[in-house]
Design a protein around this motif. Structure first.
Motif, PDB file in Angstrom:
ATOM      1  N   TYR A   1       0.819  -1.206   0.000  1.00 52.18           N
ATOM      2  CA  TYR A   1       0.000   0.000   0.000  1.00 52.18           C
ATOM      3  C   TYR A   1       0.857   1.262   0.000  1.00 52.18           C
ATOM      4  N   ALA A   2       2.027   1.205   0.635  1.00 51.99           N
ATOM      5  CA  ALA A   2       2.936   2.358   0.599  1.00 51.99           C
ATOM      6  C   ALA A   2       3.330   2.682  -0.838  1.00 51.99           C
ATOM      7  N   GLY A   3       3.494   1.648  -1.640  1.00 47.29           N
ATOM      8  CA  GLY A   3       3.868   1.853  -3.030  1.00 47.29           C
ATOM      9  C   GLY A   3       2.760   2.445  -3.889  1.00 47.29           C
ATOM     10  N   TRP A   4       1.507   2.315  -3.431  1.00 45.90           N
ATOM     11  CA  TRP A   4       0.379   2.812  -4.211  1.00 45.90           C
ATOM     12  C   TRP A   4       0.087   4.297  -3.979  1.00 45.90           C
TER      13      TRP A   4
ATOM     14  N   GLY B   1      -5.877  -6.000  -4.536  1.00 47.18           N
ATOM     15  CA  GLY B   1      -6.390  -5.121  -5.578  1.00 47.18           C
ATOM     16  C   GLY B   1      -6.511  -3.702  -5.056  1.00 47.18           C
ATOM     17  N   ILE B   2      -7.206  -2.839  -5.806  1.00 47.60           N
ATOM     18  CA  ILE B   2      -7.280  -1.424  -5.407  1.00 47.60           C
ATOM     19  C   ILE B   2      -8.666  -1.011  -4.918  1.00 47.60           C
ATOM     20  N   ASP B   3      -9.547  -1.987  -4.678  1.00 48.70           N
ATOM     21  CA  ASP B   3     -10.912  -1.653  -4.287  1.00 48.70           C
ATOM     22  C   ASP B   3     -10.957  -0.822  -3.009  1.00 48.70           C
ATOM     23  N   ARG B   4     -10.159  -1.187  -2.014  1.00 44.84           N
ATOM     24  CA  ARG B   4     -10.185  -0.428  -0.763  1.00 44.84           C
ATOM     25  C   ARG B   4      -9.464   0.906  -0.894  1.00 44.84           C
ATOM     26  N   LEU B   5      -8.562   1.022  -1.833  1.00 39.92           N
ATOM     27  CA  LEU B   5      -7.929   2.316  -2.084  1.00 39.92           C
ATOM     28  C   LEU B   5      -8.932   3.312  -2.650  1.00 39.92           C
ATOM     29  N   THR B   6      -9.817   2.829  -3.508  1.00 39.52           N
ATOM     30  CA  THR B   6     -10.775   3.733  -4.148  1.00 39.52           C
ATOM     31  C   THR B   6     -12.067   3.888  -3.349  1.00 39.52           C
ATOM     32  N   ALA B   7     -12.252   3.052  -2.329  1.00 42.01           N
ATOM     33  CA  ALA B   7     -13.516   3.061  -1.585  1.00 42.01           C
ATOM     34  C   ALA B   7     -13.773   4.391  -0.888  1.00 42.01           C
ATOM     35  N   PHE B   8     -12.709   5.064  -0.455  1.00 43.47           N
ATOM     36  CA  PHE B   8     -12.890   6.304   0.294  1.00 43.47           C
ATOM     37  C   PHE B   8     -12.188   7.467  -0.393  1.00 43.47           C
TER      38      PHE B   8
END
Length: 300
Positions: free
Chosen positions: A124-127, A273-280
């Motif tokens: 997640y740090a890399g994202w 995946g990125i679902d939780r990154l985009t959720a908020f």
């Protein structure tokens, strides 16, 4: 002449677990604690039993930290999250022991869980400085305009950590919230809160500003109710709520139109995946005129 060696027995120094709110370690405002046991019922520690006042204090701390954290560059947030992973690596043995006790795992399986958790934090740090390129960019429009969309954090997010996955699941729901610039109020697993409370100690000794993550322990339903109804909480992740509690919290969250992430079956060992990154994340779109377009092209 012989020397006589005396053997003295010493008492163990038991660890005192505290909440993590606003970068500090308060005891519960109510002064209450509850017993935490391992998978076989053996006593491990007394954990703070958070009150509604503790929940409100955590929201105040998260809101205070939001401006600076959301305004930091994505690259800087990534550096800070990576530093947290470094600190987790340095305290790896402690977390292996706590996860083994919390989840009834062998030491080898607990070690694998902790390794996966640290790797997940690095992932997640890399994202942090890449997600904007995935969900934002320039939009083609029929007119002489630049049209640009960019992601922005939602705000203060209440996170109910998974009940069963005390460390890997915890990091899997907390890291994406703060990686995208939100601040978090985390309700630890009710039956296995110790890894979450220890994570607070790691965050305090990293470069993460106080208030970005606030960790509460206690009865999930008791703490989650005031968070779901709180007018200064912008979103809530119901990962650690059962079906009945999730329904009650979703109704309470509707009062100020909170964004709600409903509980769903998740294999936390799988690539997230990125679902939780985009959720908020919210999307901000800016229109800007390009100037008059004629035979000679843009006037810029």
């Amino acid at each position: 002449m012989s020397e006589k060696t005396e053997t003295t027995e010493r008492l163990s120094v038991f660890k005192t677990y505290k909440l993590y709110v606003g970068g500090k370690f308060p005891r519960s405002e109510s002064g209450r604690v509850y017993e935490v046991t391992d998978a076989k019922g053996k006593w491990l520690a007394n954990a703070p039993l958070s009150s509604r006042k503790d929940a409100r204090d955590a929201v105040v701390a998260a809101r205070k930290a939001f401006g600076a954290w959301s305004g930091a560059t994505a690259y800087n947030r990534g550096q800070i999250l990576y530093r947290v992973a470094e600190m987790l690596e340095g305290r790896r043995e402690q977390f292996v022991r706590e996860v083994a006790d919390a989840e009834g795992l062998s030491k080898s399986k607990a070690a694998a869980q902790v390794s996966a958790t640290i790797d997940r934090w690095v992932w997640y740090a890399g994202w942090t400085d890449k997600i904007a390129q995935v969900v934002g960019g320039g939009n083609p429009v029929a007119g002489p305009f630049f049209n640009l969309s960019s992601p922005e954090p939602t705000g203060v997010v209440a996170v109910l950590a998974p009940q069963e996955s005390s460390f890997l699941g915890l990091v899997s729901v907390v890291a994406p919230v703060i990686a995208t610039g939100n601040t978090a109020v985390v309700v630890a697993s009710e039956k296995a809160p110790l890894p979450a409370l220890s994570l607070g100690e790691v965050l305090a000794t990293s470069d993460l500003p106080g208030g970005v993550v606030n960790v509460l322990s206690g009865r999930t339903a008791e703490i989650a109710a005031p968070l779901a109804a709180h007018q200064d909480v912008n979103a809530i992740d119901l990962a650690g709520a059962d079906e009945d509690l999730a329904k009650e919290l979703e109704i309470a969250a509707a009062d100020n139109l909170k964004r709600v992430l409903r509980p769903q079956p998740v294999d936390y060992s799988a690539t997230p995946g990125i679902d939780r990154l985009t959720a908020f994340l919210e999307t901000k779109t800016v229109w800007h005129p390009t100037g008059s377009l004629g035979a000679s092209g843009s006037s810029y």
